[in-house]
Design a protein around this motif. Structure first.
Motif, PDB file in Angstrom:
ATOM      1  N   UNK A 192       0.416  -1.177   0.039  1.00  0.00           N
ATOM      2  CA  UNK A 192      -0.230   0.036   0.125  1.00  0.00           C
ATOM      3  C   UNK A 192       0.317   1.340  -0.378  1.00  0.00           C
ATOM      4  N   UNK A 193       1.652   1.383   0.993  1.00  0.00           N
ATOM      5  CA  UNK A 193       2.702   2.439   0.749  1.00  0.00           C
ATOM      6  C   UNK A 193       3.687   2.835  -0.544  1.00  0.00           C
ATOM      7  N   UNK A 194       4.047   1.555  -1.605  1.00  0.00           N
ATOM      8  CA  UNK A 194       3.724   2.379  -3.027  1.00  0.00           C
ATOM      9  C   UNK A 194       2.852   2.751  -3.699  1.00  0.00           C
ATOM     10  N   UNK A 195       0.963   2.705  -3.464  1.00  0.00           N
ATOM     11  CA  UNK A 195       1.107   3.300  -4.345  1.00  0.00           C
ATOM     12  C   UNK A 195       0.773   4.722  -4.998  1.00  0.00           C
ATOM     13  N   UNK A 216      -4.364  -2.675  -0.620  1.00  0.00           N
ATOM     14  CA  UNK A 216      -4.897  -1.806  -0.642  1.00  0.00           C
ATOM     15  C   UNK A 216      -5.933  -0.601   0.469  1.00  0.00           C
ATOM     16  N   UNK A 217      -5.063  -2.296   1.968  1.00  0.00           N
ATOM     17  CA  UNK A 217      -5.133  -1.878   3.155  1.00  0.00           C
ATOM     18  C   UNK A 217      -4.561  -1.253   4.047  1.00  0.00           C
ATOM     19  N   UNK A 218      -4.559  -1.106   4.801  1.00  0.00           N
ATOM     20  CA  UNK A 218      -3.314  -1.012   5.919  1.00  0.00           C
ATOM     21  C   UNK A 218      -3.835  -1.419   7.817  1.00  0.00           C
ATOM     22  N   UNK A 256      -7.522   8.588  -0.998  1.00  0.00           N
ATOM     23  CA  UNK A 256      -8.425   7.850  -1.467  1.00  0.00           C
ATOM     24  C   UNK A 256      -7.477   7.758  -3.089  1.00  0.00           C
ATOM     25  N   UNK A 257      -6.593   6.585  -3.235  1.00  0.00           N
ATOM     26  CA  UNK A 257      -5.699   6.673  -4.448  1.00  0.00           C
ATOM     27  C   UNK A 257      -5.929   4.941  -5.168  1.00  0.00           C
ATOM     28  N   UNK A 258      -6.321   4.030  -5.271  1.00  0.00           N
ATOM     29  CA  UNK A 258      -6.715   3.437  -6.115  1.00  0.00           C
ATOM     30  C   UNK A 258      -6.785   3.869  -7.705  1.00  0.00           C
ATOM     31  N   UNK A 259      -8.364   4.736  -7.499  1.00  0.00           N
ATOM     32  CA  UNK A 259      -8.901   5.119  -8.462  1.00  0.00           C
ATOM     33  C   UNK A 259      -7.765   5.593  -9.655  1.00  0.00           C
ATOM     34  N   UNK A 260      -7.210   6.274  -9.594  1.00  0.00           N
ATOM     35  CA  UNK A 260      -6.243   7.176 -10.167  1.00  0.00           C
ATOM     36  C   UNK A 260      -5.082   6.281 -10.187  1.00  0.00           C
ATOM     37  N   UNK A 261      -4.583   5.364 -10.054  1.00  0.00           N
ATOM     38  CA  UNK A 261      -3.744   4.111 -10.523  1.00  0.00           C
ATOM     39  C   UNK A 261      -4.367   3.636 -11.502  1.00  0.00           C
ATOM     40  N   UNK A 262      -5.536   3.085 -10.780  1.00  0.00           N
ATOM     41  CA  UNK A 262      -6.219   2.171 -11.999  1.00  0.00           C
ATOM     42  C   UNK A 262      -6.173   2.484 -13.575  1.00  0.00           C
TER      43      UNK A 262
END
Length: 429
Positions: A111-114, A137-139, A172-178
């Protein structure tokens, strides 16, 4: 005529052309508004109509470009809301490049690398031959020394890195990475443990229970009870929001496993008695043996642990079935330990995992953790689960040659570094 009336007439003509199947004419009219009236407020509407027409013409790549332009140029417009949903849907339809003979070739990012997964990094990853990136995606809570000498340890918050109302959102980082990954034709998978979610309120009493053969006591564990009747609905809500980010797949992590002395929650014990027809006394599952009085499993233990494994697998299968009702294209992989192949009895007792049973369910992949060596072990795994359903999770540090090892045809490979190792991103690895 005023420009607003001209634009309205052009857009109406474009709508009529699209309704009649005259897609080329409609596209030309919508582009005329887009390019000929750069300051017009109607450009967001024209861009949406253009994207929809391109989509109807099955020009997915061009439609995606227009939806992305709409979100970038008019982020606050009503059309941008629909565009964001369409982007996630259409990105799944893009072809994904795969190396010959290999279903998946990817890397795992904690997750820290997102935050490091930007467009430039994804381009480097794709150029290396990788087609899949799996991200945590969870910590959960972590502890560090207090800033002042003698101060108590500082605790970090637990939560997730995607938009949801089912858990605390750290960022909220995942959607942008996707989105960035899909622009490079990469598959983006999310990794999640369904038994360790430390943000869940303890007052809900969803925790599992652990039996200590030494003290002969049952105590609450620090993991969740998959057989609690309320937990599946929670998981459906959480994972549905996760799928809404546009991810291509979900890796259900095997950490932490359901250990031999876990699973004894009141709900599980009552369910076992109802379905098997007899009450279960955990004290009768362990026997002392030999002069050193070491513990060994009683015959009834194997009946219990086999039931536990099957019931937990059914719960997860039901959860994923409910999620896939909304996101049918979502791929799912379930992780197991290497002992499911090398020592099935130990895997059943220690982890509640049984490979022969798992292969009956509708998982797209079964991921085996750890480097499987010699090659014959990987071959045996491929024979059990079918080669194109097998994914190996291996430590990149073990691969000295830098080349993917020889694997059974169709087998996938995900490089997942050990804890504390140098991260895979931005290291030229």
């Amino acid at each position: 005529m005023p420009s607003s009336e001209v634009i309205a007439a052009i857009l109406q003509a474009g709508r009529q052309a699209a309704a009649q199947g005259q897609f080329e004419r409609a596209i030309s009219l919508f582009r005329r508004v887009q390019e000929g009236y750069p300051t017009a407020p109607e450009r967001s509407v024209a861009t949406m109509l253009l994207a929809q027409t391109l989509e109807r013409r099955r020009d997915i790549a061009s439609a995606l470009n227009e939806y992305r332009r709409l979100v970038a140029e008019f982020p606050q417009s009503p059309q941008a809301v629909l565009a964001r949903a369409k982007i996630a849907d259409l990105e799944r339809q893009l072809p994904v490049a795969r190396p010959p003979g290999m279903q998946l070739l990817g890397m795992y990012v904690e997750p820290e690398g997102l935050a490091s997964l930007d467009e430039r990094e994804f381009n480097r990853v794709r150029q290396s031959g990788t087609n899949t990136v799996v991200v945590g995606i969870a910590r959960n809570r972590t502890f560090s020394a207090g800033r002042a000498k003698g101060a108590p340890p500082e605790q970090s918050a637990a939560g997730v890195y995607f938009k949801t109302h089912w858990a605390p959102v750290l960022q909220d980082r995942l959607a942008a990475a996707v989105g960035a990954g899909h622009q490079q034709s990469l598959q983006i998978w999310a990794a999640l443990s369904v038994r360790r979610m430390e943000w869940v309120d303890p007052a809900l009493k969803w925790v599992d229970w652990r039996y200590d053969p030494g003290t002969r006591r049952l105590d609450p564990a620090d993991t969740l009870d998959l057989l609690h009747p309320a937990l599946p609905d929670y998981l459906v809500g959480l994972i549905t929001d996760l799928a809404a980010t546009g991810i291509d797949g979900l890796l259900l992590l095997a950490d932490p496993p359901s250990a031999a002395n876990e699973g004894f929650s009141p709900h599980a014990l009552r369910r076992y008695e109802r379905e098997v027809g007899q009450a279960l006394d955990p004290r009768m599952l362990w026997l002392r043996q030999g002069q050193d009085q070491t513990f060994t499993y009683a015959p009834e233990f194997w009946r219990w642990v086999g039931w536990k494994q099957r019931e937990q697998t059914k719960v997860l299968d039901g959860v994923m079935g409910a999620v896939r009702a909304s996101y049918p294209a979502l791929k799912v992989a379930v992780e197991v330990h290497p002992e499911t192949i090398t020592n099935p009895q130990q895997a059943l007792a220690s982890y509640a995992e049984e490979l022969l049973d798992l292969r009956r369910y509708q998982y797209d992949y079964i991921a085996v953790a750890g480097l499987l060596s010699p090659d014959s072990v990987a071959v045996k795994a491929a024979e059990i689960v079918r080669g194109d359903r097998l994914v190996l999770l291996v430590d990149p540090g073990e691969n000295k040659s830098g080349k993917p090892p020889t694997l059974p045809p169709g087998t996938g490979l995900i490089y997942k570094e050990k804890a504390g190792a140098a991260p895979l991103t931005k290291q030229g690895r």
